[in-house]
Design a protein around this motif. Structure first.
Motif, PDB file in Angstrom:
ATOM      1  N   TRP A 158       0.830  -1.206   0.000  1.00 36.19           N
ATOM      2  CA  TRP A 158       0.000   0.000   0.000  1.00 36.19           C
ATOM      3  C   TRP A 158       0.861   1.251   0.000  1.00 36.19           C
ATOM      4  O   TRP A 158       0.615   2.187  -0.768  1.00 36.19           O
ATOM      5  CB  TRP A 158      -0.930  -0.023   1.208  1.00 36.19           C
TER       6      TRP A 158
ATOM      7  N   LEU B  49       2.350   2.312  -3.378  1.00 34.03           N
ATOM      8  CA  LEU B  49       1.459   2.675  -4.488  1.00 34.03           C
ATOM      9  C   LEU B  49       1.353   4.190  -4.654  1.00 34.03           C
ATOM     10  O   LEU B  49       1.403   4.932  -3.679  1.00 34.03           O
ATOM     11  CB  LEU B  49       0.049   2.127  -4.237  1.00 34.03           C
ATOM     12  N   THR B  50       1.146   4.600  -5.889  1.00 34.01           N
ATOM     13  CA  THR B  50       0.802   5.995  -6.142  1.00 34.01           C
ATOM     14  C   THR B  50      -0.653   6.208  -5.733  1.00 34.01           C
ATOM     15  O   THR B  50      -1.418   5.244  -5.570  1.00 34.01           O
ATOM     16  CB  THR B  50       0.946   6.334  -7.635  1.00 34.01           C
TER      17      THR B  50
ATOM     18  N   GLU C  20      -2.998   7.273  -7.575  1.00 33.86           N
ATOM     19  CA  GLU C  20      -3.831   6.743  -8.665  1.00 33.86           C
ATOM     20  C   GLU C  20      -4.025   5.240  -8.526  1.00 33.86           C
ATOM     21  O   GLU C  20      -5.134   4.728  -8.683  1.00 33.86           O
ATOM     22  CB  GLU C  20      -3.193   7.086 -10.013  1.00 33.86           C
ATOM     23  N   LYS C  21      -2.945   4.527  -8.235  1.00 30.19           N
ATOM     24  CA  LYS C  21      -3.045   3.067  -8.055  1.00 30.19           C
ATOM     25  C   LYS C  21      -3.874   2.735  -6.819  1.00 30.19           C
ATOM     26  O   LYS C  21      -4.635   1.772  -6.830  1.00 30.19           O
ATOM     27  CB  LYS C  21      -1.658   2.438  -7.933  1.00 30.19           C
ATOM     28  N   ARG C  22      -3.752   3.507  -5.750  1.00 31.67           N
ATOM     29  CA  ARG C  22      -4.564   3.274  -4.563  1.00 31.67           C
ATOM     30  C   ARG C  22      -6.043   3.412  -4.903  1.00 31.67           C
ATOM     31  O   ARG C  22      -6.860   2.574  -4.524  1.00 31.67           O
ATOM     32  CB  ARG C  22      -4.204   4.252  -3.450  1.00 31.67           C
TER      33      ARG C  22
ATOM     34  N   HIS D 174      -7.431   3.072  -7.819  1.00 34.35           N
ATOM     35  CA  HIS D 174      -7.813   1.960  -8.691  1.00 34.35           C
ATOM     36  C   HIS D 174      -8.137   0.707  -7.883  1.00 34.35           C
ATOM     37  O   HIS D 174      -9.195   0.091  -8.076  1.00 34.35           O
ATOM     38  CB  HIS D 174      -6.691   1.660  -9.689  1.00 34.35           C
ATOM     39  N   TRP D 175      -7.246   0.311  -6.969  1.00 34.92           N
ATOM     40  CA  TRP D 175      -7.456  -0.936  -6.231  1.00 34.92           C
ATOM     41  C   TRP D 175      -8.578  -0.808  -5.204  1.00 34.92           C
ATOM     42  O   TRP D 175      -9.287  -1.790  -4.940  1.00 34.92           O
ATOM     43  CB  TRP D 175      -6.152  -1.445  -5.627  1.00 34.92           C
TER      44      TRP D 175
ATOM     45  N   TYR E  27      -6.145  -6.935  -5.405  1.00 31.81           N
ATOM     46  CA  TYR E  27      -4.905  -7.032  -6.183  1.00 31.81           C
ATOM     47  C   TYR E  27      -4.425  -8.486  -6.247  1.00 31.81           C
ATOM     48  O   TYR E  27      -4.089  -8.996  -7.322  1.00 31.81           O
ATOM     49  CB  TYR E  27      -3.824  -6.139  -5.565  1.00 31.81           C
TER      50      TYR E  27
END
Length: 96
Positions: free
Chosen positions: A48, A51-52, A54-56, A58-59, A75
Motif C-alpha cells: 500500500w 502505491l501511487t 492513482e493506483k490506490r 484503482h485498487w 490485487y
C-alpha cells in the motif's frame, strides 16, 4: 474442437482465487488451483505504501471498498487470475 479452458472462482472458505480447467475436445485434460496467497500484514502495508495515489484509487475501486486490506485482496485476486490465464493461454497456444 481442440483445446480450450475454463476459469472459475474458488469459494472463500477454500482460499478464494481461481480453478482452471484445461479442456481437450471438450474433455478435462488438466488444470490447476490458483489461490489468493495468505501473507502477513506488513507485506500488505508495504504494498500500500509503495502505491501511487492513482493506483490506490484503482485498487480501492476494484475492491469496492475504502479499506486498504480489501484493495490488497483485490490485487492478489487479480494476480492469481492472471497466473491462471497465462497457463490457460499457454495450453491453447495463445502468444502473449
Amino acid at each position: 474442437m481442440g483445446r480450450s479452458y475454463e476459469i472459475h472462482p474458488r469459494p472463500a472458505d477454500l482460499g478464494a482465487g481461481w480453478n482452471l480447467k484445461l479442456l481437450e475436445n471438450g474433455q478435462e485434460a488438466g488444470g490447476g488451483v490458483f489461490p489468493v496467497e495468505e501473507e502477513n500484514a506488513s507485506a500488505g502495508i508495504a504494498w500500500w505504501n509503495g502505491l501511487t495515489e492513482e493506483k490506490r484509487r484503482h485498487w480501492l475501486m476494484m475492491a469496492a471498498s475504502a479499506i486498504p486490506a480489501a484493495a490488497r485482496h483485490a490485487y492478489l485476486l487479480a494476480e492469481a487470475y492472471n497466473e491462471a490465464l497465462d497457463e490457460a493461454e499457454s495450453w491453447v497456444g495463445v502468444k502473449s
